[in-house]
Design an enzyme around this catalytic site. Structure first.
Site, short mmCIF file in Angstrom:
data_model
loop_
_atom_site.label_atom_id
_atom_site.label_comp_id
_atom_site.label_asym_id
_atom_site.label_seq_id
_atom_site.Cartn_x
_atom_site.Cartn_y
_atom_site.Cartn_z
N LYS A 112 0.33 14.80 1.60
CA LYS A 112 -0.96 15.12 0.99
C LYS A 112 -1.13 16.64 0.79
O LYS A 112 -2.07 17.10 0.16
CB LYS A 112 -2.11 14.57 1.84
CG LYS A 112 -2.19 13.03 1.81
CD LYS A 112 -3.29 12.51 2.72
CE LYS A 112 -3.40 10.99 2.79
NZ LYS A 112 -4.14 10.41 1.66
N HIS A 127 0.78 -1.24 0.00
CA HIS A 127 0.00 0.00 0.00
C HIS A 127 0.81 1.28 0.00
O HIS A 127 0.23 2.37 -0.09
CB HIS A 127 -0.91 0.04 1.23
CG HIS A 127 -2.16 -0.75 1.07
ND1 HIS A 127 -3.33 -0.20 0.59
CD2 HIS A 127 -2.41 -2.05 1.29
CE1 HIS A 127 -4.25 -1.16 0.54
NE2 HIS A 127 -3.72 -2.28 0.95
N LYS A 131 -14.16 8.84 -5.36
CA LYS A 131 -15.49 9.15 -4.82
C LYS A 131 -15.97 10.52 -5.30
O LYS A 131 -17.13 10.70 -5.67
CB LYS A 131 -15.46 9.16 -3.28
CG LYS A 131 -15.05 7.87 -2.63
CD LYS A 131 -14.78 8.10 -1.13
CE LYS A 131 -13.94 6.99 -0.53
NZ LYS A 131 -13.39 7.33 0.79
N THR A 165 -8.33 6.92 -2.91
CA THR A 165 -9.66 6.47 -3.30
C THR A 165 -10.65 7.62 -3.14
O THR A 165 -11.70 7.62 -3.78
CB THR A 165 -10.13 5.27 -2.46
OG1 THR A 165 -9.92 5.57 -1.07
CG2 THR A 165 -9.40 4.01 -2.84
N LYS A 172 -9.26 14.28 3.63
CA LYS A 172 -8.45 13.06 3.71
C LYS A 172 -7.61 13.18 4.97
O LYS A 172 -7.68 14.19 5.66
CB LYS A 172 -7.55 12.91 2.49
CG LYS A 172 -6.74 14.20 2.18
CD LYS A 172 -5.91 14.08 0.91
CE LYS A 172 -6.73 14.14 -0.36
NZ LYS A 172 -6.72 12.90 -1.12
N ARG A 173 -6.84 12.14 5.33
CA ARG A 173 -5.97 12.28 6.49
C ARG A 173 -5.02 13.46 6.32
O ARG A 173 -4.64 13.81 5.20
CB ARG A 173 -5.17 10.99 6.72
CG ARG A 173 -5.99 9.90 7.35
CD ARG A 173 -6.53 10.29 8.70
NE ARG A 173 -5.48 10.30 9.70
CZ ARG A 173 -5.37 9.43 10.70
NH1 ARG A 173 -6.30 8.49 10.84
NH2 ARG A 173 -4.39 9.50 11.55
C1 LIG Z 1 -12.15 7.44 1.18
C2 LIG Z 1 -11.78 7.83 2.54
C3 LIG Z 1 -10.44 8.07 2.86
C4 LIG Z 1 -9.33 7.99 1.84
O1 LIG Z 1 -9.15 9.24 1.23
P1 LIG Z 1 -7.88 9.57 0.33
O2 LIG Z 1 -8.22 10.88 -0.28
O3 LIG Z 1 -7.78 8.49 -0.68
O4 LIG Z 1 -6.71 9.64 1.23
C5 LIG Z 1 -10.13 8.45 4.14
N1 LIG Z 1 -11.09 8.59 5.09
C6 LIG Z 1 -12.39 8.38 4.80
C7 LIG Z 1 -13.40 8.56 5.88
C8 LIG Z 1 -12.78 7.99 3.53
O5 LIG Z 1 -14.07 7.76 3.27
#
Ligand SMILES: *Cc1c(COP(=O)(O)O)cnc(C)c1O
Length: 804
Positions: free
Chosen positions: A546, A352, A652, A648, A540-541
């Site tokens: 990032k 990952h 979305k 991911t 995101k985190r």
């Molecule tokens: C999809 C998702 C992530 C992953 O987000 P990235 O932008 O790919 O880092 C993290 N936290 C939650 C709650 C998510 O739904």
């Protein structure tokens, strides 16, 4: 399943009265939720039982997805839709005076994960069930999931996530399926030369099963999460009766700490012994459970690979390889060679990340003490592997040391996972190429056939059908509902790209979602945002790679520009952030403080006439994402190129009609391939440029600052009192940017500014913008996790679909 509305109403009233002991008018929201969820679980139980019977009868190959995290979120809506009774239930409840949406929002998120990795695992379970693939999750039932984040005075403050405080309606405790997991002890050898352990500290692993409901296919798979319990006979009654009242509980406390709390680190390895215990705990319990149910079929153990696949999600479950070897050799009497051959066929591994701080390593000392027999087995795997390397590399001892599983007193879990699996996959094309050509090049040279790509995916049922019902209805109105079963059908939307009516409807839905988010922001943050502004979302985190910092520096730059010229032609923006930082990650937490400080200043500055608002939404989680993503115009996917394995979140947002501003990193590369250069806004360094900068060691931040007065101004504002009287507050961020900009924030700044200018221009051209949105939705189907899972099933697991 089919059910009549009136039958449901009778069932529900009965359940609600029984559970609450009240007249239904007097029940609380939680009572109403508890009754509905309990009823749904009852409704799906016969499908659950039948699914297992079917798998047993057909002796279907079972996939076990081992993951230290499952970030599932809420279940109720997903399950209602999955068993096909959502509409009937909604109507029935309405007639009884209840609102389904309100009831759904009572459910606590099952937040047993940090971010993308845990969410991926949850999405894969959904897709396996929807595709009738016999696939189950194996993990830990943490009493506390990821901490709850509150923002107090601009700072992140963590609170425990007591998600089990009220009853967890979905799970079933299976005490009869409990197994013992052994820690510590001494390795002994018996008269037949077999190894066994003595004087161990055993822990009882108790499974809790949660149903994973397919989509209108009568399939219900299982997520099995293990909880640590003290073994009754181990509970020290003698101490108790000797009056050592408190000490008697110490053991119980120690044992139960194993499944007490999720480590809150995303992409960071703490290397704590409790974490190692967690890993072996669920791996050993899971493997023992699998072997036990396999043996019930009466098939010889050396054929297990035809019936079982174990998938290792990142390195945390990599000990499954050694645990299988232990059972095959010590208990099942197989030879090392035979055991190894089977283990390889059973196990597959997903990598990952390439971030060095995330790569799991254990000191031999602590490992050997905690898991003596497992250590011996890893040592032997390593010895044999090193012997092969020695031959392959013509006795080049340096090469052997580079690639050894154990080297310099350290066990490298990724290397164990690679050597012990028949398949090693990356999670996006770019990531897999980097693994093959750079990070794991030596392993790729030796095992080229093991390496493959499986680009991550998202479940379009949760993220589109359920999270964005209005958009789903519009889509279905134009192209029918085939896309729910097969998301590639979303492509049909392209036919309507010039249809003004369709464009209008897409716009209306987005506006409605933005209005709803604006209400949420007003309620939670007390900020009134302009619902006609561009909703630009970075969720995101929080991590340096990032680059939330790049985003907020750009916001500061726009603010400065407006201060100089308040009447500037300017498309109003709402910059929305949502991110949790690991509690021990200081610079990440200061970044949250910076975002909030900038926000306070800008939001309250009358001079810029509300043209910019900055909002930080607390407690980013699956259920917040479900509100946020459908309301987004611009999706921020701006990681330093090469650092984000896939992402991911990017998928979305795209699926919900957002336009992405992106670096060519992770799966952004594939989004770009899908939508074309005109429908994504790219900026920043390429992969080659990043590697060149790292290799040449001549990256000069001062030269960049000297040439760019906009950058100089915002950097100065971090420490000249502009934001805060405390001039030291953001010193660490300033220093990291100016003296150690390892994520190339300054290098990419100019390119990022220009990308945002392009966004502004596209947005002003309404028709162009709507077409971009439509193209993004229409091309998002390839990122359905259904597609990903079909590729895992055929390319890695050799698992068949077993429909009813
Ligand atoms: C999809 C998702 C992530 C992953 O987000 P990235 O932008 O790919 O880092 C993290 N936290 C939650 C709650 C998510 O739904």
């Amino acid at each position: 399943m089919g059910i009549l509305k009136d039958t449901f109403k009778i069932d529900y009233v009965k359940k609600l009265t029984n559970k609450s002991g009240e007249d239904i008018e007097k029940t609380s929201n939680w009572d109403q939720y508890n009754a509905l969820a309990s009823l749904v679980r009852e409704y799906l139980t016969s499908d659950w039982v039948n699914t297992n019977d079917r798998y047993n009868e057909k002796k279907s190959k079972q996939v076990y997805y081992f993951s230290i995290e499952f970030l599932t979120g809420r279940f109720l809506l997903n399950n209602l839709v999955g068993i096909g009774i959502k509409n009937i239930v909604e109507k029935g409840l309405k007639e009884l005076g209840f609102d389904l949406e309100e009831i759904i929002s009572v459910e606590k998120d099952q937040g047993l994960g940090n971010g993308g990795l845990g969410r991926l695992a949850a999405g894969f379970l959904d897709s396996m069930a929807a595709l009738s693939i016999p696939g189950h999750g194996c993990g830990i039932r943490y009493n506390y999931g990821l901490f709850e984040q509150k923002i107090i005075d601009g700072y992140q403050v963590e609170f425990p996530d007591a998600w089990l405080k009220d009853r967890n309606v979905w799970e079933i405790k299976k005490l009869d399926k409990a197994v013992e997991v052994h820690f510590y002890g001494d390795v002994r050898i018996d008269s037949n030369g077999k190894y066994y352990l003595e004087n161990t500290s055993p822990v009882l692993a108790v499974p809790y099963d949660t149903p994973i409901v397919g989509y209108k296919n009568d399939v219900v798979n299982t997520l099995r999460l293990w909880s640590a319990q003290v073994i009754n006979k181990e509970f020290d009654f003698s101490k108790f009766s000797r009056g050592e009242y408190m000490n008697a509980f110490k053991k119980k406390y120690d044992v139960e700490s194993i499944s007490q709390v999720l480590y809150p680190n995303d992409s960071y390895d703490e290397g704590k012994i409790l974490r190692l215990k967690q890993e072996y705990f669920f791996v050993s319990a899971g493997v023992q459970g699998i072997i036990r149910s396999f043996k019930k079929m009466g098939i010889p153990i050396n054929k297990i690979y035809d019936y079982v696949s174990i998938h290792i999600n990142d390195t945390h479950p990599a000990m499954a390889i050694a645990e299988l070897m232990r059972i095959f050799i010590d208990i099942e009497d197989l030879s090392w060679e035979e055991a190894w051959d089977i283990t390889l066929k059973v196990c597959s591994y997903t990598n990952h990340t390439i971030l060095s701080e995330a790569l799991e390593c254990w000191h031999v000392g602590i490992f050997k003490e905690l898991l003596p027999r497992i250590f011996m087995i890893i040592e032997e795997i390593n010895r044999r592997f090193c012997k092969d390397l020695f031959d392959i590399y013509n006795k080049d001892q340096n090469k052997v040391n580079d690639m050894a599983i154990i080297s310099d007193g350290i066990i490298r879990m990724a290397y164990l996972a690679i050597v012990g699996s028949h398949s090693v996959n990356g999670v996006a094309k770019l990531h897999t190429e980097i693994l093959k050509n750079k990070e794991l090049h030596d392993f790729y040279t030796i095992f080229p056939a093991k390496f493959n790509n499986k680009t991550n995916g998202i479940t379009h049922r949760r993220w589109l059908l359920n999270a964005n019902p209005d958009l789903s209805n519009v889509i279905t109105k134009y192209i029918g509902d085939y896309w729910v079963k097969d998301a590639l059908n979303l492509r049909e939307l392209i036919k309507y790209i010039d249809d003004e009516k369709f464009q209008d409807e897409i716009e209306i839905v987005k506006q409605k979602n933005k209005d709803a988010l604006a209400d949420y922001i007003l309620e939670h943050n007390g900020i009134k945002v302009n619902t006609k502004s561009i909703f630009d979302v970075h969720a995101k985190r929080l991590h340096e790679y990032k680059r939330q910092t790049l985003n907020i520096l750009h916001v500061m730059f726009l603010y400065n520009k407006l201060l100089k010229n308040p009447d500037l032609d300017f498309v109003p923006r709402t910059f929305i952030f949502a991110a949790k930082a690991a509690p021990s990650y200081y610079i990440a937490k200061q970044t949250i403080k910076l975002i909030n400080t900038v926000g306070d200043k800008i939001n309250n500055d009358k001079r810029i006439k509300d043209k910019i608002k900055v909002v930080f939404l607390e407690n980013y989680s699956v259920s917040l994402a479900e509100i946020l993503i459908p309301a987004t115009d611009v999706s921020e996917q701006i990681s330093t190129t090469t650092k984000e394995a896939s992402g991911t979140g990017n998928m979305k947002f795209m699926m919900n009609g957002a336009v992405t501003i992106a670096t060519l990193d992770g799966a952004n590369v594939e989004i770009h391939e899908e939508v074309g250069t005109d429908n994504i806004v790219l900026f920043g360094l390429t992969e080659e440029e990043v590697y060149e900068l790292y290799e040449k060691h001549e990256y000069n931040t001062q030269a960049i600052i000297d040439e760019d007065p906009r950058l100089k101004e915002v950097l100065d504002q971090l420490k000249n009192g502009f934001l805060s009287e405390d001039k030291e507050l953001f010193q660490i961020i300033y220093d990291s940017l100016v003296y150690n900009d390892e994520y190339f924030v300054l290098k990419d700044f100019d390119s990022y500014v220009k990308a945002h200018e392009r966004i502004e221009n596209y947005y002003l051209d309404r028709e162009r913008w709507l077409k971009m949105c439509i193209i993004n939705i229409a091309h998002s189907g390839v990122f359905s996790s259904d597609k990903t899972i079909l590729e895992y099933a055929s390319g890695i697991w050799e698992a068949q679909r077993v429909p009813k």
